[in-house]
Design a protein around this motif. Structure first.
Motif, PDB file in Angstrom:
ATOM      1  N   GLU A 179      68.094   8.490 -33.433  1.00 45.69           N
ATOM      2  CA  GLU A 179      69.213   7.548 -33.399  1.00 45.69           C
ATOM      3  C   GLU A 179      69.183   6.665 -32.157  1.00 45.69           C
ATOM      4  O   GLU A 179      69.519   5.480 -32.223  1.00 45.69           O
ATOM      5  N   THR A 180      68.779   7.205 -31.022  1.00 43.43           N
ATOM      6  CA  THR A 180      68.805   6.408 -29.789  1.00 43.43           C
ATOM      7  C   THR A 180      67.492   5.663 -29.546  1.00 43.43           C
ATOM      8  O   THR A 180      67.499   4.611 -28.891  1.00 43.43           O
ATOM      9  N   LEU A 181      66.375   6.174 -30.037  1.00 44.13           N
ATOM     10  CA  LEU A 181      65.073   5.532 -29.840  1.00 44.13           C
ATOM     11  C   LEU A 181      64.442   5.200 -31.192  1.00 44.13           C
ATOM     12  O   LEU A 181      64.715   4.176 -31.775  1.00 44.13           O
ATOM     13  N   THR A 193      73.984   9.939 -40.591  1.00 42.25           N
ATOM     14  CA  THR A 193      72.946   9.424 -39.705  1.00 42.25           C
ATOM     15  C   THR A 193      72.071  10.598 -39.234  1.00 42.25           C
ATOM     16  O   THR A 193      72.462  11.761 -39.377  1.00 42.25           O
ATOM     17  N   PRO A 194      70.894  10.320 -38.664  1.00 41.27           N
ATOM     18  CA  PRO A 194      70.083  11.426 -38.147  1.00 41.27           C
ATOM     19  C   PRO A 194      70.818  12.311 -37.146  1.00 41.27           C
ATOM     20  O   PRO A 194      70.705  13.536 -37.187  1.00 41.27           O
ATOM     21  N   LEU A 195      71.591  11.691 -36.248  1.00 40.24           N
ATOM     22  CA  LEU A 195      72.335  12.477 -35.264  1.00 40.24           C
ATOM     23  C   LEU A 195      73.411  13.311 -35.944  1.00 40.24           C
ATOM     24  O   LEU A 195      73.597  14.480 -35.617  1.00 40.24           O
ATOM     25  N   GLU A 196      74.120  12.728 -36.895  1.00 37.19           N
ATOM     26  CA  GLU A 196      75.147  13.476 -37.618  1.00 37.19           C
ATOM     27  C   GLU A 196      74.536  14.638 -38.394  1.00 37.19           C
ATOM     28  O   GLU A 196      75.116  15.721 -38.449  1.00 37.19           O
ATOM     29  N   ALA A 197      73.359  14.416 -38.979  1.00 38.90           N
ATOM     30  CA  ALA A 197      72.690  15.500 -39.701  1.00 38.90           C
ATOM     31  C   ALA A 197      72.297  16.625 -38.749  1.00 38.90           C
ATOM     32  O   ALA A 197      72.447  17.808 -39.076  1.00 38.90           O
ATOM     33  N   GLY A 198      71.775  16.260 -37.575  1.00 38.95           N
ATOM     34  CA  GLY A 198      71.424  17.281 -36.596  1.00 38.95           C
ATOM     35  C   GLY A 198      72.629  18.071 -36.138  1.00 38.95           C
ATOM     36  O   GLY A 198      72.584  19.300 -36.043  1.00 38.95           O
ATOM     37  N   LEU A 199      73.723  17.381 -35.858  1.00 34.39           N
ATOM     38  CA  LEU A 199      74.952  18.064 -35.441  1.00 34.39           C
ATOM     39  C   LEU A 199      75.513  18.932 -36.555  1.00 34.39           C
ATOM     40  O   LEU A 199      76.041  20.019 -36.299  1.00 34.39           O
ATOM     41  N   ALA A 207      71.773  15.741 -46.545  1.00 29.75           N
ATOM     42  CA  ALA A 207      72.777  15.162 -45.646  1.00 29.75           C
ATOM     43  C   ALA A 207      72.562  13.661 -45.462  1.00 29.75           C
ATOM     44  O   ALA A 207      73.534  12.885 -45.463  1.00 29.75           O
ATOM     45  N   GLN A 208      71.309  13.220 -45.333  1.00 25.09           N
ATOM     46  CA  GLN A 208      71.051  11.808 -45.061  1.00 25.09           C
ATOM     47  C   GLN A 208      70.913  10.973 -46.332  1.00 25.09           C
ATOM     48  O   GLN A 208      71.485   9.884 -46.441  1.00 25.09           O
TER      49      GLN A 208
END
Length: 480
Positions: A178-180, A315-321, A308-309
Motif C-alpha cells: 500500500e505504501t510502496l 486494500t492490501p493493508l486492510e487485508a493484512g490487518l 478479502a481483496q
C-alpha cells in the motif's frame, strides 16, 4: 539436528583469520540466527496480500498466482533436508552465508522482475536459499549456547521469532504494497539480508559435525522435480481435463520422479529420508497426518487474502490487518498445546486441533460475496489457525518420540518437509478446483463460489485427517 560441533577447523582460512578472536556474545548469535529464521518464515506468507497486485503488474494468470507461492514452497520443502545435511558436512556458518546470500540475491531478482517467469524463477531460487539457510539457524544456535536453561530460552526465542514471521507476513506485506508497491515485499529482504550477511560473516564461528557420509543431491533433485511436475500436472486439469496428454504426461512424469526418489533413498548410504524410519508407527503416522493437515491449512492464507481483496474489496493493508487475529491464533494454539498434552494426551490434542480447524474451514465455506468481517473472516479464520497451532506441536512430539535420540533432528525435518510438501500439492489441487468452479468468470459471486469450494474440500481433508489420527497415531509418546 546435531547439537554439538567443532568450534573451528584445524587450518583457518583467510576469512577466519580476519574474524575477531574468541566466541561472539551469546545474544549476538541468537539475534543473527533468529534474523535468518525470521526472513525464511516471513517469505512464506508475506507475498499473499501482494498477489492481486502482482497479477495486475505482471499479467499473471490464476494458475500463475499459485506458483508464486508454490515455487518457493516446493523448493524449500524439497531441499530442506539437503540443506541440513550440507551444514553438517561443509560447515554450518558456511551454509548460513551461502543460503542467506542466495536468498537475498533471489529477492532482488524477484523485486526487479519484468515478466512472470522471472518472478517465478526468483521465487524458486529464494526457496532453495531458504532451504540451505533454515536448518543452519537452529544448529548454529544449539552449538553456540550451552545446554540447559540458556539453550531452552534461546530455542524458545528462535521458535517465537519464526512464528512471529509467519504471523507478521500479512501485515508487513499489506503495509509495503500500500505504501510502496508489491515489489517491496521482495526488495525489503535485500538491505536486511545484506546487514545480517555481513554481521554473520564477521562474528559467527564455523562448526560442523559431519560423519563422512556423502550429500544426497540426487534424492533432493528427484523429490523436488517430482513434486513440482506433479503440481504442474494437477494445475493443467482445469484447462485440459484429466485425460489430456498435457495433464497425463506431467502427472506420470511426477510420479516416476518420486518413485526414483524412493529407489535412491533405499540404496544410498546417506539418504535424505531413511525409509527405515517410516517403519516406526509414530514417525509414519505423524508424517502422513502432517501431510494431510498441511495440504488444507497451508492454503488458508492464499484464499483468504484473495477473497478479502477480490471479493470484499479490501486494500492490501486492510487485508493484512484483517488476518492479524488469525495469525495470533496460531501462536495461542502453539502455546496451549504443550499445556494440554500432559493431561489430555498428544494424540487427543492433535485430533482436537484438527477438528477445530475443520470447523473453521466448514464455516468459511459458507462465505458470500457481501459477507461481514466478523462472520466471513474473523471468527472462521481464528478457528482455522487456532486448530493449526493446536495440532502441529503434538504431531511433531509424537514423531520425534519414536525415533532414537540421534535421529530426532532428522525426524523433525521430515515432519516440516511433509507439512510443506502437503501444502504445495494441496494448493495446486484446491486452486485448480476453485478456478474450475469459476468457469473463467471474475465476478464476485463466481469467485466466492470457487473459494468456498476450496474451503469445503479442505474441511473434508481435515475430517479424514482427524479420523486417521484417531486410528493410527500412538496413544502416548514413545509408543510403537
Amino acid at each position: 539436528m546435531l547439537e554439538s560441533a567443532d568450534t573451528a577447523t584445524a587450518r583457518p582460512s583467510r576469512l577466519s583469520r580476519l574474524r575477531p578472536r574468541g566466541a561472539p556474545p551469546m545474544w549476538l548469535v541468537v539475534a543473527l540466527t533468529c534474523a535468518g529464521q525470521f526472513l525464511v518464515v516471513l517469505d512464506v506468507s508475506v507475498v499473499n496480500v501482494a498477489l492481486p497486485s502482482m497479477r495486475a503488474g505482471l499479467g499473471l494468470s490464476e494458475q500463475g498466482l499459485q506458483w508464486v507461492v508454490n515455487a518457493y514452497a516446493i523448493a524449500f520443502a524439497g531441499f530442506m533436508l539437503l540443506g541440513g545435511r550440507a551444514g553438517d558436512l561443509y560447515g554450518r556458518k558456511r551454509m548460513f552465508l551461502v543460503g542467506l546470500g542466495l536468498f537475498t540475491l533471489a529477492s532482488l531478482a524477484g523485486g526487479l522482475a519484468q515478466d512472470d517467469w522471472q518472478l517465478l524463477l526468483a521465487r524458486a531460487v529464494q526457496g532453495l536459499g531458504a532451504a540451505v539457510l533454515a536448518p543452519s539457524t537452529l544448529t548454529i544456535l544449539t552449538a553456540s549456547v550451552p545446554e540447559g536453561a540458556a539453550r531452552a530460552r534461546a530455542i524458545g526465542t528462535w521458535t517465537a521469532v519464526g512464528a512471529g514471521g509467519g504471523a507478521a507476513g500479512g501485515l508487513v506485506g499489506g503495509l509495503l504494497v500500500e505504501t510502496l508497491s508489491w515489489r517491496w515485499v521482495l526488495l525489503i529482504n535485500v538491505p536486511v539480508g545484506a546487514v545480517v550477511l555481513c554481521a554473520a560473516g564477521w562474528f559467527l564461528v564455523e562448526g560442523r559435525a559431519g560423519d563422512g557420509r556423502r550429500l544426497d543431491l540426487p534424492g533432493a533433485l528427484f523429490v523436488t522435480a517430482g513434486l513440482g511436475t506433479l503440481a504442474y500436472g494437477i494445475s493443467q486439469t482445469e484447462a485440459a481435463g484429466w485425460t489430456a496428454p498435457a495433464t497425463l504426461l506431467p502427472l506420470l512424469a511426477g510420479l516416476a520422479l518420486l518413485a526414483l526418489f524412493l529407489v535412491v533413498e533405499a540404496r544410498t548410504a546417506g539418504p535424505l529420508m531413511p525409509l527405515g524410519l517410516l517403519r516406526l508407527r509414530s514417525v509414519s503416522s505423524a508424517n502422513v497426518a502432517m501431510f494431510l493437515c498441511g495440504s488444507a491449512m497451508f492454503c488458508m492464507w492464499f484464499f483468504m487474502t484473495l477473497y478479502a481483496q477480490n471479493v470484499l474489496g479490501y486494500t492490501p493493508l486492510e487485508a493484512g490487518l484483517a488476518l492479524v487475529p488469525s495469525s495470533l491464533a496460531v501462536l495461542l494454539g502453539a502455546k496451549l498445546a504443550p499445556r494440554l498434552m500432559p493431561t489430555v494426551g498428544p494424540r487427543n490434542v492433535a485430533v482436537l486441533g484438527t477438528l477445530v480447524a475443520m470447523a473453521g474451514f466448514a464455516w468459511q465455506s459458507t462465505m458470500t460475496p457481501d459477507g461481514g468481517y466478523a462472520t466471513a473472516i474473523l471468527f472462521p479464520g481464528i478457528l482455522m489457525m487456532l486448530g493449526a497451532g493446536l495440532a502441529a506441536t503434538p504431531l511433531a512430539a509424537l514423531a520425534t518420540s519414536g525415533a532414537a535420540p540421534g535421529e530426532a533432528g532428522l525426524v523433525s525435518g521430515l515432519v516440516n518437509t511433509s507439512r510443506t510438501m502437503g501444502g504445495s500439492l494441496g494448493l495446486a489441487v484446491l486452486s485448480t478446483l476453485a478456478v474450475a468452479r469459476t468457469a473463467g468468470s471474475g465476478t464476485p459471486a463466481a469467485l466466492t463460489e470457487g473459494y468456498a469450494l476450496a474451503f469445503r474440500t479442505g474441511a473434508g481433508v481435515l475430517a479424514a485427517g482427524a479420523l486417521l489420527m484417531w486410528l493410527w497415531l500412538p496413544r502416548v509418546a514413545g509408543e510403537r
